[in-house]
Motif scaffolding. Structure first.
Motif, mmCIF file in Angstrom:
data_model
loop_
_atom_site.group_PDB
_atom_site.id
_atom_site.type_symbol
_atom_site.label_atom_id
_atom_site.label_comp_id
_atom_site.label_asym_id
_atom_site.label_seq_id
_atom_site.Cartn_x
_atom_site.Cartn_y
_atom_site.Cartn_z
ATOM 1 N N ASP A 1 0.770 -1.188 -0.058
ATOM 2 C CA ASP A 1 0.014 -0.010 0.017
ATOM 3 C C ASP A 1 0.871 1.318 0.026
ATOM 4 N N ARG A 2 2.039 1.033 0.188
ATOM 5 C CA ARG A 2 3.009 2.184 0.307
ATOM 6 C C ARG A 2 4.509 1.885 -0.255
ATOM 7 N N PRO A 3 4.551 1.855 -1.500
ATOM 8 C CA PRO A 3 5.885 1.482 -2.156
ATOM 9 C C PRO A 3 7.032 2.504 -1.960
ATOM 10 N N VAL A 4 8.110 2.153 -1.678
ATOM 11 C CA VAL A 4 9.156 3.317 -1.707
ATOM 12 C C VAL A 4 10.115 2.650 -2.947
ATOM 13 N N HIS A 5 10.262 3.661 -3.871
ATOM 14 C CA HIS A 5 11.219 3.405 -5.142
ATOM 15 C C HIS A 5 12.294 3.644 -5.030
#
Length: 452
Positions: A431-435
């Motif tokens: 729900d909260r990807p960090v690229h």
């Protein structure tokens, strides 16, 4: 085959062999790009100019010089496609070693064997002619590298585009800034697809945008099989670009192996040297104290007057934990114990990723969180807490305890530092990807407009 310190390189097929006197024939694996075999370089230092004349007149009867070994007994092998960073303090022999590998200098003893076309950026302006235009210097460098005029015509647009100096390409080089000269030098060397590239701190004169482009180009060439020798005083750039590292002290090899280990050994050497100088004025903490606490870690060093005794990774409730999700609180708890009376203490931490890049951290001194003075035998537990903004991966924690009171760190003394003394993992949150390596919180606003 006769050799001396003034010998020119001897060409052997696709390999360049730089010998010393009576060096035996060496058969090198075809997968080897660079082979350095017990190489040393000695210079004769004369106190007075007349001593040179005396030495020439009374050869072999008396020496009027002092020997200075800029490089002594260096041996290592670099395979095709490997990137090796060479690190050490100023004057440790890095540039001299690169010049011998490039064929600019002949070794006093030992042998260097290289395979393939070498592109060497050893010194800004060493090939560039200040009276030629940028365009003319591009073709000059091409001829020095053995590239035909026709081949340079085909590559010129790519070179000019990478250098990105606009109309200055047709202006004399003497009108260029050092950064513009670096652009020309790097663009030519990087766009000809060499087999071996040697880079000696030339990129430090460019602006940050150009440095990033250069780093990306080097990574692409490396990934395509180019061999890289890279000298830099930036530990992070060596870790990022190189698989291996060579650490030199006074011309002698101290370590050759994984770049992260080489960088750590270099940083340990530098900090211990600085510590030694600072402790001379500290009468109550003169000398050093043996490490009395046993903790895990990749590397540990410091004077030992205050030591890290325990480290824990905790969650927001203060419970030990190893895995975290995005947005959760991570606490790093450290207990330190004094083995001498001391004050002005500062505890610091940093988080490092699996590639060896330092991502974040701080110190109690920078945060204005003053720690109390400690008497010998006293202990204190300090906690750092931060919201997890890191992407999914594994991370290592390094801790250090210092004595510092000046905001410019000019009186900094390192008591104890442990790299990799604790680890933790960050789990994937769909729900909260960090690229990227970590997330920097930002605010976003918008306005919607109707038709005019």
């Amino acid at each position: 085959m006769r050799g001396s310190a003034d010998d020119a390189p001897v060409m052997a097929g696709s390999s360049t062999i730089r010998p010393a006197d009576h060096a035996p024939t060496v058969t090198v694996d075809t997968d080897v790009a660079i082979h350095v075999d017990n190489v040393s370089k000695c210079y004769h230092i004369y106190d007075k100019p007349v001593d040179r004349l005396k030495q020439a007149m009374f050869l072999h009867k008396k020496n009027y010089f002092t020997e200075f070994w800029a490089v002594k007994g260096v041996s290592f092998t670099v395979r095709c496609g490997e990137a090796v960073g060479i690190i050490g303090r100023n004057g440790c022999g890095k540039s001299t070693l690169l010049q011998m590998i490039a064929g600019v200098l002949a070794p006093t003893t030992g042998r260097v064997t290289t395979t393939g076309r070498i592109s060497a950026m050893l010194e800004l302006g060493s090939v560039l002619n200040p009276n030629f235009t940028g365009r003319e210097n591009v073709y000059l460098q091409g001829s020095v590298l053995g590239i035909t005029r026709k081949q340079m015509d085909e590559k010129f647009d790519d070179i000019a585009g990478f250098a990105d100096i606009g109309a200055f390409i047709d202006q004399p080089l003497k009108t260029y800034s050092s950064g513009m000269q670096a652009r020309i030098a790097f663009a030519v060397n990087a766009m000809i697809d060499p087999d071996i590239m040697i880079v000696d701190e030339i990129l430090s004169v460019g602006d940050i945008g150009f440095q990033q482009r250069c780093a990306n180009r080097l990574k692409k060439l490396r990934d395509n099989g180019m061999t890289l020798l890279y000298v830099s005083h930036s530990p992070d750039s060596v870790r990022a670009l190189c698989q291996k590292g060579l650490f030199l002290v006074d011309g002698k090899p101290q370590f050759f192996g994984a770049s992260d280990t080489a960088v750590n050994a270099y940083l340990k050497y530098v900090r211990e040297h600085v510590n030694k100088e600072m402790l001379k004025d500290e009468h109550h903490t003169a000398g050093s104290v043996d490490i009395k606490t046993n903790l895990p870690g990749d590397l540990r060093y410091g004077s030992g007057h205050v030591q890290i005794e325990a480290v824990q990774i905790l969650d927001e409730a203060g419970e030990p934990r190893r895995s975290f999700q995005f947005g959760e609180t991570i606490r790093i708890s450290a207990t330190i114990r004094a083995f001498a009376d001391t004050d002005n203490l500062s505890l610091s931490f940093l988080v490092r990723d699996r590639t060896g890049i330092d991502l974040m951290g701080t110190t109690s001194f920078d945060e204005r969180a003053d720690l109390p003075p400690l008497r010998s035998g006293d202990a204190i537990t300090v906690q750092f807490a931060f919201e997890n903004q890191l992407r999914r991966s594994g991370f290592g924690v390094s801790l250090a305890v210092h004595r510092v009171s000046s905001r410019d760190y000019s009186d900094n003394i390192l008591y104890d530092q442990i790299d990799g003394c604790a680890t933790f993992n960050v789990m994937q949150d769909p729900d909260r990807p960090v690229h990227y390596k970590f997330n920097q919180p930002v605010s976003i606003t918008w306005e919607k407009y109707g038709n005019a």
